[in-house]
Design an enzyme around this catalytic site. Structure first.
Site, PDB file in Angstrom:
ATOM      1  N   ASP A 126     -46.617  56.491 -73.211  1.00  0.00           N
ATOM      2  CA  ASP A 126     -45.793  57.411 -72.420  1.00  0.00           C
ATOM      3  C   ASP A 126     -46.435  57.646 -71.047  1.00  0.00           C
ATOM      4  O   ASP A 126     -45.861  58.313 -70.186  1.00  0.00           O
ATOM      5  CB  ASP A 126     -45.495  58.728 -73.162  1.00  0.00           C
ATOM      6  CG  ASP A 126     -46.744  59.483 -73.558  1.00  0.00           C
ATOM      7  OD1 ASP A 126     -47.859  58.994 -73.285  1.00  0.00           O
ATOM      8  OD2 ASP A 126     -46.603  60.579 -74.152  1.00  0.00           O
ATOM      9  N   ASP A 181     -45.428  54.770 -77.905  1.00  0.00           N
ATOM     10  CA  ASP A 181     -45.713  56.207 -77.923  1.00  0.00           C
ATOM     11  C   ASP A 181     -44.449  56.981 -78.252  1.00  0.00           C
ATOM     12  O   ASP A 181     -43.394  56.744 -77.640  1.00  0.00           O
ATOM     13  CB  ASP A 181     -46.187  56.646 -76.521  1.00  0.00           C
ATOM     14  CG  ASP A 181     -47.647  57.017 -76.515  1.00  0.00           C
ATOM     15  OD1 ASP A 181     -48.173  57.450 -77.553  1.00  0.00           O
ATOM     16  OD2 ASP A 181     -48.274  56.858 -75.443  1.00  0.00           O
ATOM     17  N   LYS A 236     -47.050  55.647 -82.030  1.00  0.00           N
ATOM     18  CA  LYS A 236     -48.277  56.457 -81.851  1.00  0.00           C
ATOM     19  C   LYS A 236     -47.865  57.903 -81.675  1.00  0.00           C
ATOM     20  O   LYS A 236     -46.908  58.196 -80.948  1.00  0.00           O
ATOM     21  CB  LYS A 236     -49.081  55.989 -80.636  1.00  0.00           C
ATOM     22  CG  LYS A 236     -50.301  56.891 -80.364  1.00  0.00           C
ATOM     23  CD  LYS A 236     -51.310  56.257 -79.431  1.00  0.00           C
ATOM     24  CE  LYS A 236     -50.989  56.382 -77.961  1.00  0.00           C
ATOM     25  NZ  LYS A 236     -50.928  57.771 -77.456  1.00  0.00           N
ATOM     26  N   GLU A 266     -49.578  62.041 -81.198  1.00  0.00           N
ATOM     27  CA  GLU A 266     -50.787  62.757 -80.767  1.00  0.00           C
ATOM     28  C   GLU A 266     -51.038  63.979 -81.642  1.00  0.00           C
ATOM     29  O   GLU A 266     -50.110  64.715 -81.975  1.00  0.00           O
ATOM     30  CB  GLU A 266     -50.636  63.195 -79.304  1.00  0.00           C
ATOM     31  CG  GLU A 266     -50.540  62.020 -78.337  1.00  0.00           C
ATOM     32  CD  GLU A 266     -50.515  62.454 -76.877  1.00  0.00           C
ATOM     33  OE1 GLU A 266     -50.728  63.648 -76.592  1.00  0.00           O
ATOM     34  OE2 GLU A 266     -50.277  61.584 -76.031  1.00  0.00           O
ATOM     35  N   GLU A 270     -59.647  59.631 -77.386  1.00  0.00           N
ATOM     36  CA  GLU A 270     -59.612  59.682 -75.919  1.00  0.00           C
ATOM     37  C   GLU A 270     -60.580  60.732 -75.370  1.00  0.00           C
ATOM     38  O   GLU A 270     -60.632  61.877 -75.842  1.00  0.00           O
ATOM     39  CB  GLU A 270     -58.175  59.996 -75.439  1.00  0.00           C
ATOM     40  CG  GLU A 270     -58.074  60.039 -73.910  1.00  0.00           C
ATOM     41  CD  GLU A 270     -56.653  59.958 -73.374  1.00  0.00           C
ATOM     42  OE1 GLU A 270     -55.715  59.746 -74.156  1.00  0.00           O
ATOM     43  OE2 GLU A 270     -56.493  60.099 -72.146  1.00  0.00           O
TER      44      GLU A 270
END
Ligand code: KIV
Length: 281
Positions: A44, A83, A112, A114, A182
């Protein structure tokens, strides 16, 4: 040969590094595929890098699908991960699954997401039941930027590292096939990596992860709005493109482009006919 979730696990088990990059379009995906990159993320980040938004919040599922389709047409062998955009999987499991299926139908091989909480664990389990592989993402999670308080290095204390590790373990148990880590100190990512069975993919998380991912436009020097410390520039596409565009512009102004080489010509016969016509006029 098409790479799969098994490729990722096999690489970790054999202690070989996993190589990932982002792509948002057909021709970039083709190059990455030719270079035998293991995984391509339609991140994204494209909201900022390709569309010029300030952050990643504004991209929608339908917009993502356009970019996923382009990448899927270009990458035949790399494993394609998409994403899930901001708030496309957090409202309800049903809505999240519907949106995840749009990503897969557009050509992604996995999604994916988060973060980690009880709800997301259930969501991952349902995705896997539906045949949708999930890549986790912990540490700095840009979709939670406002609650984190900005682009800050995560996992800087033993307590915080343990919290990220516990979440990573939960994602692994729920069935995630790998986890992006990350922006955290190398030692933190190394500790988490060593204590997981599934692979970790680092971005700004040091060399101890099982694999690495970066934004392609960053390492190619094409996106220049900001440059995080963890980005190494392998070339400077911005300058190369700028130079070429200026040269093209000058040549057009000077009448040097297009030359005969880049032009098409009439046959002698048609040229004569045209000349006669001009004489009549
Ligand atoms: O959106 C993105 O590109 C990402 C990264 C991990 C590079 O999430």
């Amino acid at each position: 040969m098409k790479k799969t979730v098994n490729t990722f696990q096999k690489l970790k088990d054999n202690q070989e590094k996993i190589v990932m990059l982002t792509a948002y379009d057909y021709s970039t995906a083709q190059v990455l595929d030719e270079a035998e990159i293991d995984g391509i993320l339609v991140g994204d980040s494209l909201a900022m890098v390709a569309l010029g938004y300030e952050n990643t919040y504004d991209i929608t599922v339908d917009e993502m699908a356009i970019f996923i389709k382009a990448v899927a047409r270009g990458a035949k062998n790399s494993f394609i991960i998409a994403d899930m955009p901001y708030m496309s999987y957090n409202v309800s499991i049903e809505q999240g699954l519907e949106n995840a299926s749009k990503m897969i139908k557009a050509g992604a091989n996995a999604i994916k997401i988060e973060g980690c909480n009880e709800y997301l664990i259930k969501f991952i389990q349902r995705c896997i039941e539906c045949g949708i592989p999930v890549l986790g993402h912990l540490g700095l999670t840009p979709q939670l930027l406002n609650t984190i308080g900005g682009y800050k290095v995560q996992g800087k204390t033993a307590k915080n590292i343990d919290m990220i590790y516990q979440n990573a373990k939960k994602l692994e148990e729920a069935g995630a096939f790998a986890i992006v880590l990350e922006l955290m100190p190398s030692e933190s990512a190394e500790y988490i990596t060593a204590n997981l069975t599934i692979p970790t993919i680092g971005i700004g998380a040091g060399a101890g992860c099982d694999g690495q991912i970066v934004v392609t436009d960053d390492i190619m020097g094409k996106f220049t709005d900001f440059a995080p410390k963890f980005v190494k520039k392998y070339t400077n596409l911005h300058d190369i493109v700028l130079e070429s565009v200026k040269k093209y512009s000058q040549e057009v102004k000077d009448g040097e482009f297009p030359s005969q080489k880049e032009s098409f010509e009439l046959t002698e016969e048609e040229k004569c006919k045209l000349e006669k016509k001009q004489n009549i006029l």
